[in-house]
Design a protein around this motif. Structure first.
Motif, PDB file in Angstrom:
ATOM      1  N   GLN A   1       0.833  -1.205   0.000  1.00 55.52           N
ATOM      2  CA  GLN A   1       0.000   0.000   0.000  1.00 55.52           C
ATOM      3  C   GLN A   1       0.867   1.255   0.000  1.00 55.52           C
ATOM      4  N   GLU A   2       1.961   1.231   0.785  1.00 52.73           N
ATOM      5  CA  GLU A   2       2.862   2.385   0.831  1.00 52.73           C
ATOM      6  C   GLU A   2       3.490   2.637  -0.533  1.00 52.73           C
ATOM      7  N   LYS A   3       3.868   1.580  -1.228  1.00 52.39           N
ATOM      8  CA  LYS A   3       4.456   1.742  -2.562  1.00 52.39           C
ATOM      9  C   LYS A   3       3.442   2.311  -3.544  1.00 52.39           C
ATOM     10  N   GLU A   4       2.197   1.840  -3.444  1.00 54.54           N
ATOM     11  CA  GLU A   4       1.150   2.369  -4.324  1.00 54.54           C
ATOM     12  C   GLU A   4       0.901   3.845  -4.038  1.00 54.54           C
ATOM     13  N   ASP A   5       0.913   4.232  -2.773  1.00 58.88           N
ATOM     14  CA  ASP A   5       0.723   5.636  -2.410  1.00 58.88           C
ATOM     15  C   ASP A   5       1.871   6.493  -2.944  1.00 58.88           C
ATOM     16  N   GLU A   6       3.094   5.977  -2.855  1.00 66.38           N
ATOM     17  CA  GLU A   6       4.249   6.712  -3.371  1.00 66.38           C
ATOM     18  C   GLU A   6       4.155   6.894  -4.879  1.00 66.38           C
ATOM     19  N   ASP A   7       3.761   5.846  -5.580  1.00 67.50           N
ATOM     20  CA  ASP A   7       3.632   5.932  -7.038  1.00 67.50           C
ATOM     21  C   ASP A   7       2.586   6.963  -7.439  1.00 67.50           C
ATOM     22  N   ALA A   8       1.485   7.040  -6.651  1.00 69.32           N
ATOM     23  CA  ALA A   8       0.438   8.025  -6.952  1.00 69.32           C
ATOM     24  C   ALA A   8       0.903   9.437  -6.663  1.00 69.32           C
ATOM     25  N   LYS A   9       1.698   9.593  -5.608  1.00 67.58           N
ATOM     26  CA  LYS A   9       2.160  10.925  -5.213  1.00 67.58           C
ATOM     27  C   LYS A   9       3.292  11.414  -6.114  1.00 67.58           C
ATOM     28  N   TYR A  10       4.143  10.477  -6.580  1.00 62.42           N
ATOM     29  CA  TYR A  10       5.278  10.844  -7.431  1.00 62.42           C
ATOM     30  C   TYR A  10       5.211  10.038  -8.729  1.00 62.42           C
ATOM     31  N   PRO A  11       4.292  10.388  -9.611  1.00 69.13           N
ATOM     32  CA  PRO A  11       4.117   9.583 -10.845  1.00 69.13           C
ATOM     33  C   PRO A  11       5.348   9.622 -11.745  1.00 69.13           C
ATOM     34  N   ASN A  12       6.154  10.674 -11.644  1.00 71.61           N
ATOM     35  CA  ASN A  12       7.327  10.801 -12.522  1.00 71.61           C
ATOM     36  C   ASN A  12       8.630  10.526 -11.787  1.00 71.61           C
ATOM     37  N   ARG A  13       8.547   9.807 -10.675  1.00 69.30           N
ATOM     38  CA  ARG A  13       9.754   9.533  -9.898  1.00 69.30           C
ATOM     39  C   ARG A  13      10.752   8.726 -10.727  1.00 69.30           C
ATOM     40  N   PRO A  14      12.047   8.945 -10.508  1.00 69.14           N
ATOM     41  CA  PRO A  14      13.064   8.209 -11.277  1.00 69.14           C
ATOM     42  C   PRO A  14      13.214   6.783 -10.750  1.00 69.14           C
ATOM     43  N   ARG A  15      13.729   5.910 -11.584  1.00 71.80           N
ATOM     44  CA  ARG A  15      13.962   4.515 -11.209  1.00 71.80           C
ATOM     45  C   ARG A  15      15.412   4.164 -11.521  1.00 71.80           C
TER      46      ARG A  15
ATOM     47  N   LYS B   1      13.024  13.475   0.161  1.00 74.88           N
ATOM     48  CA  LYS B   1      12.550  12.580  -0.886  1.00 74.88           C
ATOM     49  C   LYS B   1      11.966  13.379  -2.051  1.00 74.88           C
ATOM     50  N   MET B   2      11.184  14.412  -1.760  1.00 72.39           N
ATOM     51  CA  MET B   2      10.591  15.223  -2.812  1.00 72.39           C
ATOM     52  C   MET B   2      11.668  15.930  -3.629  1.00 72.39           C
ATOM     53  N   VAL B   3      12.703  16.439  -2.954  1.00 69.95           N
ATOM     54  CA  VAL B   3      13.795  17.104  -3.664  1.00 69.95           C
ATOM     55  C   VAL B   3      14.466  16.133  -4.632  1.00 69.95           C
ATOM     56  N   CYS B   4      14.683  14.886  -4.195  1.00 70.78           N
ATOM     57  CA  CYS B   4      15.361  13.901  -5.042  1.00 70.78           C
ATOM     58  C   CYS B   4      14.466  13.408  -6.182  1.00 70.78           C
ATOM     59  N   TRP B   5      13.195  13.229  -5.913  1.00 71.63           N
ATOM     60  CA  TRP B   5      12.311  12.614  -6.905  1.00 71.63           C
ATOM     61  C   TRP B   5      11.654  13.612  -7.845  1.00 71.63           C
ATOM     62  N   ASP B   6      11.395  14.841  -7.379  1.00 67.45           N
ATOM     63  CA  ASP B   6      10.785  15.849  -8.260  1.00 67.45           C
ATOM     64  C   ASP B   6      11.820  16.572  -9.115  1.00 67.45           C
ATOM     65  N   LEU B   7      13.074  16.599  -8.631  1.00 68.08           N
ATOM     66  CA  LEU B   7      14.096  17.385  -9.338  1.00 68.08           C
ATOM     67  C   LEU B   7      15.244  16.510  -9.824  1.00 68.08           C
ATOM     68  N   TRP B   8      14.930  15.311 -10.300  1.00 68.75           N
ATOM     69  CA  TRP B   8      16.008  14.441 -10.772  1.00 68.75           C
ATOM     70  C   TRP B   8      16.574  14.889 -12.117  1.00 68.75           C
ATOM     71  N   ASP B   9      15.799  15.670 -12.868  1.00 71.84           N
ATOM     72  CA  ASP B   9      16.245  16.137 -14.186  1.00 71.84           C
ATOM     73  C   ASP B   9      16.851  17.537 -14.046  1.00 71.84           C
TER      74      ASP B   9
END
Length: 977
Positions: free
Chosen positions: A24-38, A260-268
């Motif tokens: 559930q936590e992973k699903e919530d993260e995916d919804a909150k950060y749809p463009n997160r890097p992998r 986490k937001m700094v790393c995942w929203d600003l990876w580009d």
């Protein structure tokens, strides 16, 4: 013990629940950060962090000397090299791992990671675990060095090495017993997984540290310990790391406080935030603006504030003694509270107005005016005492939150003082001036008395305005002032000259220098590690002993430390709490200030110390200490026996109070004189400060009064009391005139009062006037309540006004009266008794609050695992257990019986029940003080047959709970098998 089928089913259910939660936590993260890097590849080895990042950054701080200095000066500047090192590491991560740098950044900046729970581990707890992991005796040199990490080492060539640096001490102990000499094979992802376990499961912390020890070398473990303690100091700030990662990273972190937001929203690196995304976000914690530290002078403060010719005003606010807090409310009426460190306190203060568990929000139903849909407020959460109608010192918020859940109207309460607004109805206000934001705040908030109020300010434009206000806050024992520029914008996460702190110890006329002798010393940390960096000072009493008075650590220069060290070399002694040097030094009782080292007064030196004011304190034997103490100079001209003594101190204290009182009286007379002209036409009295409600205008007809001081409780000025008397028909005199019919009124022993005492004149407290006004008739005098001084021989004249317990015959009892009666009633009559039912009911009520130390263990039933009890209860280890214990544990330490005896006494005093019967089904805790695993295994086997299994814990749980004056979690002191 073999696990039953039911236990296995329960475990399967738990595993299934955990798996579902993680999913559930992973699903919530995916919804909150749809463009997160992998990341497409495994993360780097943990050793790469210190080899390619931490160590190079620390080396960059060191400036070479000698022949290399010239070459160094021709190279790039340190800040340029610093960015090069960080950029090189980031580039390597992107190339070899991927664009998700979140796993590495949470280890590089652990103090900024809000996703991982707290470990609940400090130096002492980590030291205890490491001693067990390394299997070393608590009596060994390495164990001593770990547990006394602030002090010099007791063995080795360089004894001062690593003093004040716990991680360095750990490296010394581990390097002698490391299982690996080369770096281990753990990568960064694996380290993060184990650190999650360390934070989430306090019972298995030993096993997690053991796993790190098995797979890391000494240097890796040293850096791991720094990460756990969140004490990195790698030679670069988080701002530098953010700037190297993305040019908008620092701005986003300031408004969201999410690594986490700094790393995942600003990876580009090519992506840029638009201006609206750089403002504060509703329901996201932000980094608040902070006040700049004290400038050199008040003139500098005024100069910084007066940035324009047209408007030279600034705002003066009282600096509050609480916790910085931000309040968010969304369109649905949901609340969130975060501290300055981004800790979520919503469960403390409430998530909505209908949250009955919230200690604050349930009182805020009408706090926001119609039209306010959503809002963010910035302010200070303080503790308020409704009985005294005053703020309580910092550190009581937790107990106030608990007390509010009892709905007791007299209990301490959280009180939110708002001084800024940053968001209103979907609009960020950070780019508006402070003056505009305050106007918006006033238009949006309906203050709720003593629950949520807007913090007041005073306008000023001169140095004298600051000094005058500072005198007022010092008189009320406040923290100081914050001076603000009303034309300034809000600077997220910044500390600049728009907000400036002003503390009392910088006002020369408020402080007083004391020549004090040093009687103790404290070891410092960091750059001050391994040497005494602050000192305890004392005053000589009439019995020849020196009483602890204050602790001073600020203001010393390197040459001052060197001079003191030179004069006292070889004369210091380690403080032993069990055998204190009471023939020389007396400390306060209980959990008082204790130095690390002590020195005989005749071997010591005298220093001059300045303080802003004197304040009561139970931490020092004198009972009074200096507020904001600061070292001024060394008194080489004074011998040890010429330092300030106790009698001289109290004489100086009285003189200071009299001078301050006279100064305050002059100010009050000037203020009263200014007000007289305004009130003359309205009230018809020449000294009435404000209109006074009088129940009986003829109450004091033909009576003469000399009002000598103001009253302290309730606080009323001399002029106010005089106005009250005159409005009731009394006559005001400015001396007794030698007449017996003049009633002398005072609440303090000023010089005039002392003179009258010598003459044998009665001194009546202003409280008598207030009580007469309240009841509407002249009340007979009561000795304790109404008399400041009763001449010798006249004590019996008051016996007819109160009963034997102090209860008045003429007026209703008050809460304060009842409290005093209960305190003074030291014994019961023979026929009186307190029933067990009453005691039980009182215990239940106190259990809802922070209990007194005497009832700390009231719910504990303890069995102490002494050899005597083991023999009595036939608890014996099997041969197999004994063989295992030889390979897994250290021998029993000498003196453990004494430790358990001390634990028994502490538990008894804390109202625990002690039992020597192992079969007692009510046992809650089994206390051990050694690692004889053979008998502990026998105990565990015997316990397995019980329905309710007591907790087996170390004696440290009892000792540390007693030291901290709070019942700690016994799960933090496990006995590992």
């Amino acid at each position: 013990m073999p696990r039953s089928r039911d236990m296995q089913v329960d475990d399967d259910d738990d595993d299934f629940t955990d798996t579902r939660r993680v999913t559930q936590e992973k699903e919530d993260e995916d919804a909150k950060y749809p463009n997160r890097p992998r990341n497409t590849k495994p993360s780097l080895l943990f050793s790469a962090l210190y080899k390619e990042l931490f160590n190079p950054l620390l080396a960059n701080l060191k400036k070479p000397t000698g022949p290399k200095a010239k070459i160094y000066n021709q190279q790039k500047k340190p800040q340029e090299k610093r960015r090069e090192i960080i950029n090189r590491f980031i580039s390597k991560w992107r190339k070899e791992v991927g664009n998700d740098i979140w796993p590495a950044f949470r280890l590089i900046m652990p103090d900024k990671d809000r996703e991982r729970s707290v470990y609940g581990l400090k130096e002492k707890a980590l030291g205890n675990i490491l001693i067990k992991v390394l299997r070393i005796s608590k009596d060994s040199d390495d164990a001593y060095n770990l547990m006394n990490w602030k002090q010099p080492r007791i063995a080795g060539d360089n004894k001062a090495a690593g003093a004040g640096d716990f991680a360095a001490r750990c490296h010394d102990a581990i390097s002698k017993r490391a299982l690996r000499s080369e770096p281990g094979d753990m990568n960064i992802d694996e380290v993060n997984e184990l650190l999650d376990q360390l934070a989430e499961d306090s019972k298995n912390q030993f096993k997690v540290i053991q796993e790190f020890y098995n797979r890391m070398n000494a240097e890796e473990l040293q850096w791991l310990i720094k990460i756990v303690l969140k004490q990195m100091k790698v030679g670069a700030t988080e701002k530098t790391f953010f700037d190297c990662w993305h040019q908008d990273a620092d701005g986003l972190f300031n408004v969201a406080s999410s690594l986490k937001m700094v790393c995942w929203d600003l990876w580009d690196p090519e992506f840029r935030l638009n201006p609206t995304e750089k403002g504060v976000k509703l329901m996201f914690t932000f980094q608040p603006q902070l006040a700049q530290f004290q400038l050199r002078s008040f003139e500098d403060v005024v100069k910084k504030m007066q940035t324009t010719e047209d408007d030279k005003t600034f705002w003066i606010e009282e600096k509050l003694d609480g916790e910085r807090m931000q309040l968010h409310m969304d369109d649905e009426g949901n609340f969130k509270f975060w501290s300055r460190k981004a800790k979520d306190y919503t469960d403390h203060y409430g998530s909505a107005v209908d949250d009955r568990n919230g200690s604050l929000t349930r009182y805020l139903g009408n706090v926001f005016k119609p039209g306010v849909r959503n809002i963010i407020l910035d302010g200070e959460m303080v503790t308020w005492d409704p009985i005294e109608d005053a703020m309580v010192a910092f550190g009581t918020l937790k107990s106030a939150v608990i007390a509010q859940r009892t709905d007791d109207p007299t209990a301490h309460r959280p009180f939110f003082r708002v001084f800024d607004i940053l968001y209103l109805n979907d609009t960020s206000l950070v780019n508006y001036t402070l003056r505009d934001r305050r106007n918006a705040l006033n238009s949006a908030v309906n203050p709720v008395s003593r629950r949520l109020e807007v913090h007041t300010y005073t306008e000023g434009s001169t140095v004298e305005d600051i000094k005058s206000k500072l005198r007022d806050v010092v008189a009320e024992a406040s923290e100081g002032l914050v001076i603000k520029n009303p034309r300034s914008m809000y600077s997220l996460g910044d500390r600049n000259d728009d907000w400036l702190k002003v503390k009392p110890d910088y006002m020369k006329e408020l402080g007083e220098n004391f020549d004090l002798i040093i009687i103790g010393g404290y070891y410092g940390g960091g750059s001050r590690g391994g040497r005494l960096s602050s000192y305890m000072c004392g005053l000589q009493a009439q019995d020849g002993k020196y009483y602890s008075f204050c602790k001073v650590g600020g203001g010393f220069a390197a040459q001052d430390y060197n001079w003191i060290r030179h004069k006292t070399e070889g004369k210091w002694n380690t403080w032993n709490a069990r055998r204190p040097p009471t023939e020389y030094i007396e400390l306060a009782s209980g959990q008082a200030e204790k130095p690390d080292e002590w020195i005989k007064p005749e071997d010591s030196v005298v220093i001059s110390v300045k303080g802003a004011q004197l304040a009561p304190s139970d931490q020092f034997k004198v009972g009074v200490t200096l507020r904001f103490p600061r070292f001024m100079k060394i008194r080489e001209d004074r011998s040890w026996d010429s330092a300030l003594n106790l009698m001289e101190f109290f004489r100086m204290k009285r003189e200071m109070e009299e001078l301050k009182h006279e100064h305050d009286m002059q100010i009050e007379r000037r203020r009263a004189t200014k007000r007289v002209r305004k009130e003359l036409k309205i009230a018809g009295a020449d000294e009435i400060v404000e209109p006074i409600e009088v129940r009986n205008e003829n109450l004091f007809d033909d009576m003469n009064f000399w009002i000598m001081t103001e009253s302290s409780k309730p606080r009323k000025s001399k002029a106010e009391i005089e106005g009250m008397v005159k409005a009731s028909g009394g006559n005001i005199f400015q001396s007794d005139g030698g007449a017996a019919d003049v009633k002398c009124i005072a609440d303090k022993s000023v010089v005039k009062v002392l003179t009258l005492k010598k003459k044998g004149v009665k001194i009546i407290r202003p409280q008598w006037i207030f009580d007469c006004q309240e009841l509407g008739f002249k009340l007979p005098l009561e000795a304790d309540r109404h008399m400041l001084y009763v001449p010798p021989g006249e004590e019996d004249s008051f016996e007819e006004t109160v009963d034997r317990y102090g209860d008045s015959y003429y007026r209703d009892i008050t809460v304060d009266d009842l409290g005093k009666i209960l305190r003074d009633t030291v014994k019961l009559e023979d026929e009186e008794y307190i029933s067990n039912e009453a005691i039980s009911r009182l215990k239940d009520e106190l259990s809802q609050l922070d209990p007194p130390i005497g009832w700390m263990f009231q719910h504990v039933v303890a069995y102490l695992d002494t050899p005597e009890n083991a023999e009595k209860n036939h608890i014996r280890a099997s041969a197999d257990d004994i063989r295992k214990s030889f390979s897994q544990s250290r021998p029993q330490l000498d003196g453990s019986g004494l430790t358990l005896m001390m634990c028994r006494n502490i538990l008894k005093f804390g109202n625990a029940r002690i039992t020597d019967d192992f079969e007692d089904e009510e046992i809650t805790h089994i206390i051990v003080d050694y690692e004889d695993l053979s008998r502990i295994r026998a105990i565990r086997r015997l316990l397995s047959a019980r329905d309710t299994i007591p907790r087996v814990t170390l004696s440290d749980w009892v000792e540390e709970s007693w030291r901290d004056e709070t019942l700690l979690g016994a799960e933090n002191f496990p006995v590992e098998l």
